[in-house]
Structures are given as structure tokens and as C-alpha cells.
Design an enzyme around this catalytic site. Structure first.
Site, PDB file in Angstrom:
ATOM      1  N   ILE A   1       0.815  -1.217   0.000  1.00 33.02           N
ATOM      2  CA  ILE A   1       0.000   0.000   0.000  1.00 33.02           C
ATOM      3  C   ILE A   1       0.847   1.264   0.000  1.00 33.02           C
ATOM      4  CG2 ILE A   1      -0.194   0.194   2.499  1.00 33.02           C
ATOM      5  CD1 ILE A   1      -3.065   1.102   2.127  1.00 33.02           C
ATOM      6  N   TYR A   2       2.119   1.182   0.362  1.00 32.65           N
ATOM      7  CA  TYR A   2       2.956   2.375   0.425  1.00 32.65           C
ATOM      8  C   TYR A   2       3.152   2.953  -0.978  1.00 32.65           C
ATOM      9  CZ  TYR A   2       4.257   0.748   5.144  1.00 32.65           C
ATOM     10  OH  TYR A   2       4.249   0.314   6.454  1.00 32.65           O
TER      11      TYR A   2
END
Length: 350
Positions: free
Chosen positions: A60-61
Site C-alpha cells: 500500500i505504500y
């Protein structure tokens, strides 16, 4: 650099881990940093030179860009270090592009491997609890990834105490690969993890990995009573983790941290990080930085030793009150406390 086993495993990890949430700077994650490939390479070299052997990221980063940059920056160094990534949060707009279902976890792992440019991840973590997917399905999927050689170890992150224990029991009953780690938020400012998460880690043999150990920079000494919020910080960008419910109590704590730092000729950040390394079940503390100077300062925490007097002062300034049933156990069961109990109650018995 000190190395500790990660939970009940044979895997040795450095007490400091490089977190790469600042890599990429895409979307909401631009608030915490926008480290590009060249700076990432320099940070990784600094870490490896200091003895760091674990690098932490998540799908998700920056929508996967963090994984891409980490993989490219490591290059041939990949074979000599450990890489951990995570899955659970949305990676697309479809109804199955999130959560801890078999469908999503296997697809997410394969996508992470492509972005990282590697055949396997050393530690694959469930980034958050999923209350809709049966745990049997989730842990069977993680077990499949291990058996297929795509994952070497399994971990959890941001679980509560009962969710942790349920996960371990499902693995035991189903014969699935058990987690060896739990990545949690835990700082001098936020000690709620001591009520359930530290004891469950001690009891179940989970190595704790600590994220945002400086409370998003709030414990770095830059945020003090009567001072303007520094430019370039997460707080000025309105990053909301961790939530602060009592600003005055935070400022009181920071003054104590600064005092301990000045007495030892070190920085407040090093005090906060070194304190975490004294806590039960903590295997590694995940540090990240926008600048080379910040990273260099954080890495020095691995060699800091706090005196008993330092630790006592920090304890007095940050200790949370005991809720029920723990105050009752302190008062009536102190003759029958085990190691997991003492992870919480030890400071209250003196």
C-alpha cells in the site's frame, strides 16, 4: 549492531530495521516523504554499513512504488539482506482487491514479488485484521505461500490481543505455518500495547517489530511546548498517526526525553528508540527518515545504553494507569505471575 531472533524462530534480525514508507511519495504517502531511487540507494547503503539486515515495506505504500524503489535500490544486495512486505489494504477498486482472503493474499504476494524483483519475501505480514474472512482461510493461504517458496516466514500487524491469540490457535489446530512476529505501534507516548500485545507476544513467542517508534516524529525533540511546528514534518502535512489526545501530556513527556538526552549527550530520538529496545519481546524497531542526517542519527540508537536512572525517569513520565483486571492481579496475584504477566506488571510491583 545487535541481532536478535525474530520471535520463536531461528531468524536473526538487526535491532533496527529500515522502514520505507517514505519511498515514492505517491498519494497520501506524500505527507510522510518522497524518497526517490538515488536517495533510497544511499539510505540502504548507510543501513547496511551500520549492520542493518532487515528492510520493511508494504504494497500500500505509495501504491506499490515503495516496493519498486526498494527492489531497484537493493539490486544485487538483495541476497544478503532480509525483506518484509505486507498485504491486506486495497490494491484496486474491485470488491476482492482488499482483505485477507485466499484470492487477495495470493494475488497481492505475487504482485509484490514482481515489484520487488525477487522470487521470495523473507517475512510476509498481514497488515491489518480482517473480521470478515475466516481465519482458517487466511492462514491456509499464508501456509500455501510458504509451501510454494514465495514466503519464508509469516507475521501479523496491528492485531489486538484476542485477535493474536485466535490466530495462533487457528494455526495450531490447522497445522498452518504460525506467525513469528507482530508489528505494532508502541512508543513512550503510546504504551497501550503493554496491556495485551506485549504479554501475548511473550506468551506466544512472537517477536515485536515496532512501527513509528518516534510517534511520527513527535518524540524527536522538534515538537516542544511553545515552539512552532517545524517545516517539513508529518504534523504540518496533517498526517494523523498517531492520534494525540492530550497535547500537554505529550509536551511534558518530551521535556523529560530532552532532559535525559542532554544528560547523556545524545539526541531525544536516540533516547526514545533506545528505550524501546529495553522492552519485553521487542526484536527490532523500524526507523525511517526523510534525510540522511535523520537516518544517521537514528542508526546511532543501536549503541545507546540507558542507565537505570534514565529508564526510571522515563517510566515515571510515561507510565499509564493499570485498568481492571490488571490492578487486581497486581494486588492479589503477585505471588503467581509468569513471564507474560510481568511484561506488563513488573514496573508496578516495586
Amino acid at each position: 549492531m545487535e541481532y536478535r531472533t525474530l520471535g520463536r524462530s531461528g531468524l536473526k534480525v538487526s535491532v533496527l530495521t529500515l522502514g520505507t514508507m517514505t519511498f515514492g511519495g505517491s498519494g497520501a504517502f506524500a505527507k510522510v516523504g518522497a524518497t526517490g531511487l538515488d536517495v533510497a540507494r544511499r539510505q540502504i547503503d548507510l543501513c547496511i554499513d551500520a549492520g542493518v539486515n532487515l528492510f520493511d515495506t508494504a504494497d500500500i505504500y505509495s501504491d506499490g512504488l515503495s516496493e519498486e524503489i526498494l527492489g531497484q535500490a537493493l539490486g544485487d544486495k538483495r541476497k544478503n539482506v532480509l525483506v518484509t512486505t505486507k498485504a491486506r489494504f486495497p490494491t484496486g477498486d474491485g470488491p476482492n482487491d482488499r482483505g485477507s482472503s485466499r484470492h487477495h493474499l495470493i494475488a497481492a504476494c505475487e504482485a509484490s514479488l514482481r515489484r520487488l524483483g525477487t522470487d521470495y519475501v523473507d517475512l510476509y505480514q498481514l497488515h491489518e485484521w480482517d473480521g470478515l474472512t475466516p481465519l482458517e482461510e487466511t492462514m491456509a493461504a499464508m501456509d500455501t505461500l510458504v509451501r510454494d517458496g514465495k514466503v519464508r516466514y509469516v507475521g501479523i500487524s496491528n492485531f489486538s490481543g484476542w485477535q493474536t491469540m485466535k490466530t495462533m490457535n487457528v494455526c495450531r489446530e490447522g497445522g498452518f505455518t504460525r506467525p513469528i512476529s507482530h508489528q505494532i505501534h508502541y512508543t513512550l507516548q503510546a504504551r497501550e500495547a503493554e496491556y495485551e500485545l506485549l504479554p501475548s507476544a511473550v506468551d506466544q513467542g512472537l517477536g515485536l517489530m515496532i512501527w513509528s517508534p518516534l510517534a511520527g516524529g513527535l518524540l524527536s525533540g522538534k515538537h516542544r511546548r511553545g515552539h512552532a511546528t517545524p517545516e517539513g514534518t508529518r504534523q504540518l502535512a496533517q498526517w494523523t498517526e498517531p492520534p494525540i489526545y492530550d497535547t500537554e501530556a505529550l509536551f511534558d513527556l518530551v521535556e523529560v526525553i530532552v532532559s535525559v538526552a542532554e544528560r547523556n549527550s545524545i539526541t531525544p530520538a536516540q533516547v526514545a528508540l533506545a528505550w524501546l529496545l529495553t522492552r519485553d519481546a521487542v526484536s527490532t524497531v523500524v526507523v525511517g527518515a526523510r534525510t540522511e542526517a535523520q537516518l544517521t542519527d537514528n542508526l546511532k540508537a543501536a549503541s545507546v545504553t540507558l542507565t537505570p536512572e534514565d529508564r526510571a525517569e522515563l517510566e515515571r513520565a510515561s507510565q499509564k494507569p493499570l485498568p481492571y483486571p490488571f490492578w487486581h492481579q497486581r494486588d492479589t496475584a503477585s505471588d503467581r505471575l509468569g513471564a507474560a504477566d510481568l511484561a506488563l506488571l513488573r514496573p508496578f510491583l516495586s
